[in-house]
Scaffold this motif. Structure first.
Motif, short mmCIF file in Angstrom:
data_model
loop_
_atom_site.label_atom_id
_atom_site.label_comp_id
_atom_site.label_asym_id
_atom_site.label_seq_id
_atom_site.Cartn_x
_atom_site.Cartn_y
_atom_site.Cartn_z
N VAL A 1 0.68 -13.16 -14.45
CA VAL A 1 1.26 -12.28 -13.43
C VAL A 1 0.23 -11.21 -13.06
CG1 VAL A 1 3.06 -10.63 -12.91
CG2 VAL A 1 3.59 -12.66 -14.25
N GLN A 2 -0.02 -11.06 -11.78
CA GLN A 2 -0.88 -9.99 -11.29
C GLN A 2 -0.03 -9.00 -10.51
OE1 GLN A 2 -3.96 -12.17 -9.13
NE2 GLN A 2 -5.34 -11.90 -10.88
N LEU A 3 -0.28 -7.72 -10.74
CA LEU A 3 0.55 -6.66 -10.17
C LEU A 3 -0.30 -5.74 -9.30
CD1 LEU A 3 2.46 -5.82 -13.45
CD2 LEU A 3 3.33 -7.18 -11.55
N GLN A 4 0.23 -5.35 -8.17
CA GLN A 4 -0.47 -4.46 -7.23
C GLN A 4 0.47 -3.35 -6.82
OE1 GLN A 4 -3.75 -4.93 -6.06
NE2 GLN A 4 -3.62 -3.01 -4.96
N ALA A 5 0.20 -2.14 -7.28
CA ALA A 5 1.05 -0.99 -6.96
C ALA A 5 0.56 -0.31 -5.69
CB ALA A 5 1.04 -0.01 -8.12
N SER A 6 1.50 0.25 -4.95
CA SER A 6 1.18 0.97 -3.72
C SER A 6 2.26 2.01 -3.45
CB SER A 6 1.08 -0.01 -2.54
OG SER A 6 2.32 -0.65 -2.33
N GLY A 7 2.00 2.85 -2.44
CA GLY A 7 3.00 3.80 -2.01
C GLY A 7 2.78 5.22 -2.47
N GLY A 8 1.76 5.45 -3.27
CA GLY A 8 1.48 6.80 -3.72
C GLY A 8 0.95 7.66 -2.58
#
Length: 122
Positions: A1-8
């Protein structure tokens, strides 16, 4: 699983932000998901977690009633809605996936995203 956070981003005290974390992998729905944060010079700490079905959530005391974690397994995403932000919420926020159940323990998580910066000005 690869995770990409955004929205900061940068927000004034009292404001809101919604973080998102997009995951790759067809087994996304089998994982519990969590958000952690790390302020400058401090350890990474638990923020919120959600079970694979979304039916069970848990929050750190410091964010309870202000933050809401949710997930959309059809879109392979998890969100963190953050309201009533204050300067103490300033940190890099990380999403993470755990093969076990939802947990507030850092070491329970198997996969981590790269983090997204949240800065709350007073």
């Amino acid at each position: 699983v690869q995770l990409q956070a955004s929205g900061g981003g940068l927000v004034q005290a009292g404001g809101s932000l919604r973080l998102s974390c997009a995951a790759s992998g067809r087994t996304f729905s089998r994982y519990a998901l969590g958000w952690f944060r790390q302020a400058p010079g401090k350890d990474r700490t638990f923020v919120a977690t959600i079970s694979w079905s979304g039916g069970l959530t848990n929050y750190a005391v410091s964010v309870k009633d202000r933050f809401t974690i949710s997930r959309d397994n059809a879109k392979n995403t998890v969100h963190l809605q953050m309201n009533s932000l204050n300067p103490e919420d300033t940190a890099v926020y990380y999403c993470a996936a755990a093969q076990g159940g939802p947990s507030g323990v850092h070491s329970s998580y198997d996969y981590w995203g790269q983090g997204t910066q949240v800065t709350v000005s007073s």
